[in-house]
Design a protein around this motif. Structure first.
Motif, short mmCIF file in Angstrom:
data_model
loop_
_atom_site.label_atom_id
_atom_site.label_comp_id
_atom_site.label_asym_id
_atom_site.label_seq_id
_atom_site.Cartn_x
_atom_site.Cartn_y
_atom_site.Cartn_z
N VAL A 171 19.00 -3.97 -0.54
CA VAL A 171 17.76 -3.51 -0.54
C VAL A 171 17.77 -2.15 0.26
O VAL A 171 18.61 -1.90 1.28
N GLY A 172 16.87 -0.97 -0.22
CA GLY A 172 16.81 0.15 0.58
C GLY A 172 15.52 0.95 0.17
O GLY A 172 15.18 0.50 -0.99
N SER A 173 15.12 1.79 0.93
CA SER A 173 14.06 2.50 0.66
C SER A 173 14.39 4.23 0.96
O SER A 173 15.03 4.43 1.85
N ALA A 203 22.55 3.71 -1.40
CA ALA A 203 22.19 5.18 -0.94
C ALA A 203 22.24 6.35 -1.77
O ALA A 203 21.53 7.00 -1.81
N SER A 204 23.18 6.21 -2.77
CA SER A 204 23.48 7.33 -3.52
C SER A 204 22.35 7.30 -4.83
O SER A 204 21.99 8.60 -5.06
N VAL A 205 21.98 6.30 -5.11
CA VAL A 205 21.00 6.28 -5.94
C VAL A 205 19.57 6.48 -5.39
O VAL A 205 18.78 7.08 -5.91
N LEU A 206 19.30 6.01 -4.18
CA LEU A 206 18.18 6.65 -3.59
C LEU A 206 18.18 8.09 -3.39
O LEU A 206 17.12 8.70 -3.59
N VAL A 221 9.39 4.30 -1.21
CA VAL A 221 10.13 3.88 -2.71
C VAL A 221 11.10 3.29 -2.33
O VAL A 221 12.11 3.41 -1.75
N MET A 222 11.00 1.77 -2.83
CA MET A 222 11.96 0.81 -2.61
C MET A 222 12.89 0.35 -3.72
O MET A 222 12.35 0.57 -4.98
N GLU A 231 0.85 -1.16 0.12
CA GLU A 231 0.04 0.04 -0.10
C GLU A 231 0.89 1.27 -0.06
O GLU A 231 0.55 2.40 -0.76
N ARG A 232 1.90 1.03 0.78
CA ARG A 232 2.80 2.36 0.93
C ARG A 232 3.40 2.46 -0.44
O ARG A 232 3.67 3.77 -0.88
#
Length: 274
Positions: free
Chosen positions: A193-195, A228-231, A180-181, A172-173
Motif C-alpha cells: 500500500v502507499g499514498s 512508488a513509480s505508479v504513484l 490518493v491511496m 474524508e481525505r
C-alpha cells in the motif's frame, strides 16, 4: 526544477499548510504545532521564515501535544534551523535522519508478474484492512523473519489480530482528493500500500509520497519501487513536484533507482519509549 534552496522553501510551505484543512495550528516561539486528532497527527515544525527555535519552544510544543494525546514529535530540515537538533535532544527526544528525495527522472519499472495496482476509493469497505497492512509492514523491520502474521501463502492482512484502525479522517481525505491511496494486489489479496498527498503551493502543484509499505513475506520483489513509480505517474497528472522522505539510506537507494534524487535530509525528533 527549482534550485535546491527554492525547492526546500516550497516543501517547507507545503508542510506548513498541510494541516490547515484538518486541524487548528498553534504557534509557540518558532514552532507551529498542529492540534488535531490522534487519528491523523502532524508533527510540530519550524515556522517557515521564522526565527530560531530553542529548547523552551520545543518543550512547550511537546506539552501541547501531550495534552492533546498526540505523539510528541518535531520535524525539520537539516539544512535549516541550526541548533534545533540540540534543543530537541535536550528536551528528551531521539532524532533520526531521513533522506529527502525528489522525483527527477521517468524510469520504467518492471512490475512483478501477477501483481495489479488499484486506486482506493473513499467508500472502499477494506480501507481499515489497508491501514492494518501498513501498520504491520512498518512494525516488522526489513529482513525480519518473524512477524505477527500468518505465514500461509496468500494469507490476507484481514487475518491480523490487531483491531481495525479508525478510517473517518482518511475517508474524508480520499473523498476530498487530499490523499490518493493505491494498493498492490496479488492472488486477490492486498500485499502493499502507499499514498501521495497533492496540494497547491503558491500556484505550484506538489505531492508527497507517504506510507509505501509491503507485507514482510512479499518483500524483495520490487513491489515498493513499483508502487512508488505508479504513484509518481499518477501524481504527475496534476502536480509538478513529487517528493518523499525515505526511511534510511538503503531505502533511499531503492528510490534513486526509480528516478529520485536526494536534495536534503529530514530530521525527525520523537519521544524514545523506555
Amino acid at each position: 526544477m527549482p534550485t535546491r534552496p527554492g525547492l526546500l522553501d516550497r516543501i517547507e510551505r507545503y508542510f506548513a499548510q498541510s494541516p490547515l484543512p484538518d486541524t487548528p495550528v498553534r504557534t509557540v516561539g518558532g514552532l507551529a504545532v498542529p492540534v488535531g486528532t490522534p487519528e491523523w497527527p502532524y508533527p510540530a515544525r519550524p515556522v517557515p521564515g521564522g526565527g530560531p527555535v530553542d529548547q523552551e519552544d520545543v518543550e512547550a510544543a511537546l506539552a501541547i501535544q501531550r495534552a492533546a494525546d498526540l505523539p510528541e514529535a518535531v520535524e525539520w530540515f537539516a539544512q535549516r534551523n541550526p541548533g534545533l537538533g540540540h534543543a530537541v535532544r535536550a528536551a528528551g527526544l531521539g532524532v533520526d535522519e531521513l533522506p529527502l528525495l525528489v522525483s527527477v527522472d521517468d524510469v520504467e519499472v518492471t512490475l512483478p508478474e501477477g501483481v495489479r495496482f488499484y486506486l482506493v476509493g473513499a467508500d472502499d469497505p477494506q480501507l481499515a484492512t489497508y491501514q492494518r497492512l501498513a501498520q504491520l509492514a512498518f512494525a516488522v523491520p526489513v529482513g525480519a523473519v518473524d512477524g505477527p502474521v500468518s505465514s500461509a501463502p496468500g494469507a490476507a492482512p484481514d487475518r491480523l489480530v490487531d483491531p481495525p484502525q479508525p478510517t473517518s479522517v482518511l475517508r474524508e481525505r480520499i473523498a476530498a482528493g487530499r490523499t490518493v491511496m493505491m494498493i498492490a494486489v496479488e492472488d486477490g489479496a492486498p500485499v502493499a500500500v502507499g499514498s501521495h498527498q497533492p496540494q497547491d503551493v503558491d500556484g505550484h502543484g506538489m505531492s508527497e509520497i507517504v506510507g509505501v509499505a509491503t507485507l514482510p513475506r512479499y518483500r524483495g520483489r520490487g513491489l515498493g519501487a513499483g508502487l512508488a513509480s505508479v504513484l509518481v505517474e499518477h501524481a504527475r497528472e496534476s502536480v509538478e513536484t513529487v517528493f518523499l522522505a525515505a526511511g534510511d539510506d538503503d531505502v533511499a537507494r531503492v528510490y534513486e533507482r526509480v528516478g529520485f534524487a536526494r536534495i536534503g535530509t529530514t530530521l525527525v525528533g520523537e519521544r524514545v519509549s523506555g
